[in-house]
Design a protein around this motif. Structure first.
Motif, PDB file in Angstrom:
ATOM      1  N   ASP A  68       0.816  -1.225   0.000  1.00 37.20           N
ATOM      2  CA  ASP A  68       0.000   0.000   0.000  1.00 37.20           C
ATOM      3  C   ASP A  68       0.850   1.276   0.000  1.00 37.20           C
ATOM      4  O   ASP A  68       0.320   2.380  -0.026  1.00 37.20           O
ATOM      5  CB  ASP A  68      -0.961   0.003   1.197  1.00 37.20           C
ATOM      6  CG  ASP A  68      -0.235  -0.133   2.541  1.00 37.20           C
ATOM      7  OD1 ASP A  68       0.999   0.043   2.594  1.00 37.20           O
ATOM      8  OD2 ASP A  68      -0.919  -0.413   3.548  1.00 37.20           O
ATOM      9  N   GLY A  69       2.179   1.117   0.057  1.00 37.84           N
ATOM     10  CA  GLY A  69       3.078   2.274   0.032  1.00 37.84           C
ATOM     11  C   GLY A  69       3.156   3.021   1.346  1.00 37.84           C
ATOM     12  O   GLY A  69       3.820   4.052   1.437  1.00 37.84           O
ATOM     13  N   ASN A  70       2.496   2.513   2.401  1.00 35.70           N
ATOM     14  CA  ASN A  70       2.461   3.228   3.682  1.00 35.70           C
ATOM     15  C   ASN A  70       3.794   3.203   4.412  1.00 35.70           C
ATOM     16  O   ASN A  70       4.114   4.133   5.144  1.00 35.70           O
ATOM     17  CB  ASN A  70       1.406   2.630   4.612  1.00 35.70           C
ATOM     18  CG  ASN A  70      -0.002   3.007   4.212  1.00 35.70           C
ATOM     19  OD1 ASN A  70      -0.203   3.713   3.231  1.00 35.70           O
ATOM     20  ND2 ASN A  70      -0.975   2.524   4.957  1.00 35.70           N
ATOM     21  N   TRP A  71       4.530   2.106   4.291  1.00 39.18           N
ATOM     22  CA  TRP A  71       5.794   2.022   5.008  1.00 39.18           C
ATOM     23  C   TRP A  71       6.896   1.456   4.124  1.00 39.18           C
ATOM     24  O   TRP A  71       6.641   0.778   3.127  1.00 39.18           O
ATOM     25  CB  TRP A  71       5.672   1.231   6.306  1.00 39.18           C
ATOM     26  CG  TRP A  71       5.210  -0.193   6.202  1.00 39.18           C
ATOM     27  CD1 TRP A  71       3.955  -0.656   6.442  1.00 39.18           C
ATOM     28  CD2 TRP A  71       6.002  -1.351   5.858  1.00 39.18           C
ATOM     29  NE1 TRP A  71       3.930  -2.022   6.260  1.00 39.18           N
ATOM     30  CE2 TRP A  71       5.153  -2.465   5.910  1.00 39.18           C
ATOM     31  CE3 TRP A  71       7.351  -1.550   5.519  1.00 39.18           C
ATOM     32  CZ2 TRP A  71       5.600  -3.770   5.628  1.00 39.18           C
ATOM     33  CZ3 TRP A  71       7.791  -2.834   5.230  1.00 39.18           C
ATOM     34  CH2 TRP A  71       6.929  -3.930   5.292  1.00 39.18           C
ATOM     35  N   ARG A  72       8.104   1.784   4.523  1.00 38.56           N
ATOM     36  CA  ARG A  72       9.292   1.307   3.833  1.00 38.56           C
ATOM     37  C   ARG A  72      10.293   0.885   4.893  1.00 38.56           C
ATOM     38  O   ARG A  72      10.448   1.577   5.907  1.00 38.56           O
ATOM     39  CB  ARG A  72       9.864   2.446   2.996  1.00 38.56           C
ATOM     40  CG  ARG A  72      11.132   2.101   2.260  1.00 38.56           C
ATOM     41  CD  ARG A  72      11.548   3.296   1.443  1.00 38.56           C
ATOM     42  NE  ARG A  72      12.679   2.983   0.593  1.00 38.56           N
ATOM     43  CZ  ARG A  72      13.229   3.835  -0.241  1.00 38.56           C
ATOM     44  NH1 ARG A  72      12.748   5.064  -0.351  1.00 38.56           N
ATOM     45  NH2 ARG A  72      14.275   3.480  -0.984  1.00 38.56           N
ATOM     46  N   SER A  73      10.961  -0.232   4.666  1.00 35.53           N
ATOM     47  CA  SER A  73      11.870  -0.740   5.684  1.00 35.53           C
ATOM     48  C   SER A  73      13.191  -1.151   5.055  1.00 35.53           C
ATOM     49  O   SER A  73      13.217  -1.931   4.102  1.00 35.53           O
ATOM     50  CB  SER A  73      11.231  -1.935   6.392  1.00 35.53           C
ATOM     51  OG  SER A  73      12.034  -2.324   7.476  1.00 35.53           O
ATOM     52  N   LYS A  74      14.260  -0.595   5.577  1.00 36.97           N
ATOM     53  CA  LYS A  74      15.602  -0.974   5.146  1.00 36.97           C
ATOM     54  C   LYS A  74      16.144  -1.951   6.172  1.00 36.97           C
ATOM     55  O   LYS A  74      16.317  -1.589   7.342  1.00 36.97           O
ATOM     56  CB  LYS A  74      16.484   0.261   4.999  1.00 36.97           C
ATOM     57  CG  LYS A  74      15.957   1.166   3.889  1.00 36.97           C
ATOM     58  CD  LYS A  74      16.808   2.388   3.650  1.00 36.97           C
ATOM     59  CE  LYS A  74      16.123   3.260   2.595  1.00 36.97           C
ATOM     60  NZ  LYS A  74      16.883   4.490   2.298  1.00 36.97           N
ATOM     61  N   ARG A  75      16.359  -3.163   5.734  1.00 37.71           N
ATOM     62  CA  ARG A  75      16.743  -4.244   6.643  1.00 37.71           C
ATOM     63  C   ARG A  75      18.264  -4.320   6.691  1.00 37.71           C
ATOM     64  O   ARG A  75      18.912  -4.859   5.802  1.00 37.71           O
ATOM     65  CB  ARG A  75      16.076  -5.527   6.181  1.00 37.71           C
ATOM     66  CG  ARG A  75      14.559  -5.410   6.338  1.00 37.71           C
ATOM     67  CD  ARG A  75      13.784  -6.404   5.569  1.00 37.71           C
ATOM     68  NE  ARG A  75      12.363  -6.383   5.965  1.00 37.71           N
ATOM     69  CZ  ARG A  75      11.452  -7.142   5.385  1.00 37.71           C
ATOM     70  NH1 ARG A  75      11.784  -7.964   4.415  1.00 37.71           N
ATOM     71  NH2 ARG A  75      10.199  -7.078   5.791  1.00 37.71           N
ATOM     72  N   ILE A  76      18.784  -3.748   7.753  1.00 35.49           N
ATOM     73  CA  ILE A  76      20.221  -3.506   7.857  1.00 35.49           C
ATOM     74  C   ILE A  76      20.952  -4.783   8.251  1.00 35.49           C
ATOM     75  O   ILE A  76      22.023  -5.097   7.717  1.00 35.49           O
ATOM     76  CB  ILE A  76      20.467  -2.366   8.886  1.00 35.49           C
ATOM     77  CG1 ILE A  76      19.721  -1.099   8.439  1.00 35.49           C
ATOM     78  CG2 ILE A  76      21.953  -2.083   9.039  1.00 35.49           C
ATOM     79  CD1 ILE A  76      19.410  -0.134   9.571  1.00 35.49           C
ATOM     80  N   VAL A  77      20.373  -5.521   9.213  1.00 33.66           N
ATOM     81  CA  VAL A  77      20.915  -6.825   9.640  1.00 33.66           C
ATOM     82  C   VAL A  77      19.796  -7.839   9.456  1.00 33.66           C
ATOM     83  O   VAL A  77      18.653  -7.575   9.855  1.00 33.66           O
ATOM     84  CB  VAL A  77      21.370  -6.781  11.123  1.00 33.66           C
ATOM     85  CG1 VAL A  77      21.832  -8.154  11.586  1.00 33.66           C
ATOM     86  CG2 VAL A  77      22.475  -5.742  11.330  1.00 33.66           C
ATOM     87  N   LEU A  78      20.087  -8.976   8.840  1.00 30.84           N
ATOM     88  CA  LEU A  78      19.083 -10.019   8.597  1.00 30.84           C
ATOM     89  C   LEU A  78      19.548 -11.349   9.167  1.00 30.84           C
ATOM     90  O   LEU A  78      20.700 -11.496   9.595  1.00 30.84           O
ATOM     91  CB  LEU A  78      18.812 -10.156   7.093  1.00 30.84           C
ATOM     92  CG  LEU A  78      17.918  -9.066   6.464  1.00 30.84           C
ATOM     93  CD1 LEU A  78      17.891  -9.195   4.943  1.00 30.84           C
ATOM     94  CD2 LEU A  78      16.501  -9.120   7.028  1.00 30.84           C
ATOM     95  N   GLY A  79      18.641 -12.331   9.151  1.00 34.08           N
ATOM     96  CA  GLY A  79      18.944 -13.643   9.696  1.00 34.08           C
ATOM     97  C   GLY A  79      20.215 -14.251   9.139  1.00 34.08           C
ATOM     98  O   GLY A  79      20.977 -14.907   9.868  1.00 34.08           O
ATOM     99  N   GLY A  80      20.450 -14.034   7.874  1.00 32.12           N
ATOM    100  CA  GLY A  80      21.634 -14.606   7.225  1.00 32.12           C
ATOM    101  C   GLY A  80      22.945 -14.096   7.787  1.00 32.12           C
ATOM    102  O   GLY A  80      24.001 -14.701   7.562  1.00 32.12           O
ATOM    103  N   ASP A  81      22.884 -12.992   8.535  1.00 32.63           N
ATOM    104  CA  ASP A  81      24.111 -12.487   9.165  1.00 32.63           C
ATOM    105  C   ASP A  81      24.492 -13.313  10.395  1.00 32.63           C
ATOM    106  O   ASP A  81      25.603 -13.189  10.913  1.00 32.63           O
ATOM    107  CB  ASP A  81      23.938 -11.010   9.542  1.00 32.63           C
ATOM    108  CG  ASP A  81      23.816 -10.115   8.308  1.00 32.63           C
ATOM    109  OD1 ASP A  81      24.606 -10.310   7.365  1.00 32.63           O
ATOM    110  OD2 ASP A  81      22.928  -9.248   8.277  1.00 32.63           O
ATOM    111  N   GLY A  82      23.542 -14.137  10.873  1.00 31.19           N
ATOM    112  CA  GLY A  82      23.870 -15.143  11.886  1.00 31.19           C
ATOM    113  C   GLY A  82      24.116 -14.627  13.290  1.00 31.19           C
ATOM    114  O   GLY A  82      24.863 -15.241  14.050  1.00 31.19           O
ATOM    115  N   VAL A  83      23.424 -13.521  13.663  1.00 33.92           N
ATOM    116  CA  VAL A  83      23.681 -12.966  15.000  1.00 33.92           C
ATOM    117  C   VAL A  83      22.467 -13.042  15.936  1.00 33.92           C
ATOM    118  O   VAL A  83      22.493 -12.507  17.039  1.00 33.92           O
ATOM    119  CB  VAL A  83      24.192 -11.506  14.908  1.00 33.92           C
ATOM    120  CG1 VAL A  83      25.561 -11.474  14.255  1.00 33.92           C
ATOM    121  CG2 VAL A  83      23.217 -10.614  14.137  1.00 33.92           C
ATOM    122  N   GLY A  84      21.375 -13.668  15.493  1.00 35.71           N
ATOM    123  CA  GLY A  84      20.253 -13.915  16.396  1.00 35.71           C
ATOM    124  C   GLY A  84      19.190 -12.837  16.443  1.00 35.71           C
ATOM    125  O   GLY A  84      18.224 -12.960  17.185  1.00 35.71           O
TER     126      GLY A  84
END
Ligand code: 9YT
Length: 133
Positions: A20-36
């Protein structure tokens, strides 16, 4: 050590905008980074109504900029948020965010979001396990 800037995330598949264009999220750290945990910068447009429910995740949100109301839909409580406000969804509460001015917030998820999640009709993210690496 991992060093990243939001500038290098902009426009990649880590930069997610809601349908809907209401929000935008930049995912800086993700699961693949392996830090929990995962770590996101989310912006939500003013005068929008946004329902979220993270049934499988605990989320902490720290509001950097913007003002508006947060409604805990499970417990029928309304909170006024402004710069410096934090909310912690330690009970997987269904909630509604209504910014009066554009909100910019930093969000931490445990377990981490992997980056493949999409909201279903309830705003729920499924739990997706990913191998670190
Ligand atoms: C405000 C909020 O819940 N942000 C969560 C992160 C965002 N919806 C995302 O990355 O999907």
């Amino acid at each position: 050590m991992i060093v990243r800037s939001t500038a290098e995330i902009t426009g990649t598949d880590r930069d997610v905008t809601s349908d809907d264009g209401n929000w935008r999220s930049k995912r800086i750290v993700l699961g693949g980074d392996g830090v929990g945990f995962s770590f996101h910068e989310t912006t939500i447009e003013p005068n929008t109504v946004n329902k979220f429910h993270y049934a499988n995740h605990v989320e902490a949100v720290w509001l950097v900029e913007g003002e508006g109301t947060l409604t805990d839909l499970d417990n029928d409580k309304v909170y006024e948020l402004g710069p410096g406000s934090m909310y912690l969804l330690d009970g997987h509460e269904r909630h509604r965010l209504e910014p009066r001015t554009r909100m910019r917030m930093l969000c931490v998820f445990n377990p981490p979001v992997t980056g493949r999640e999409v909201h279903d009709e309830n705003g729920v993210y499924p739990l997706i396990e990913v191998a670190a690496g």
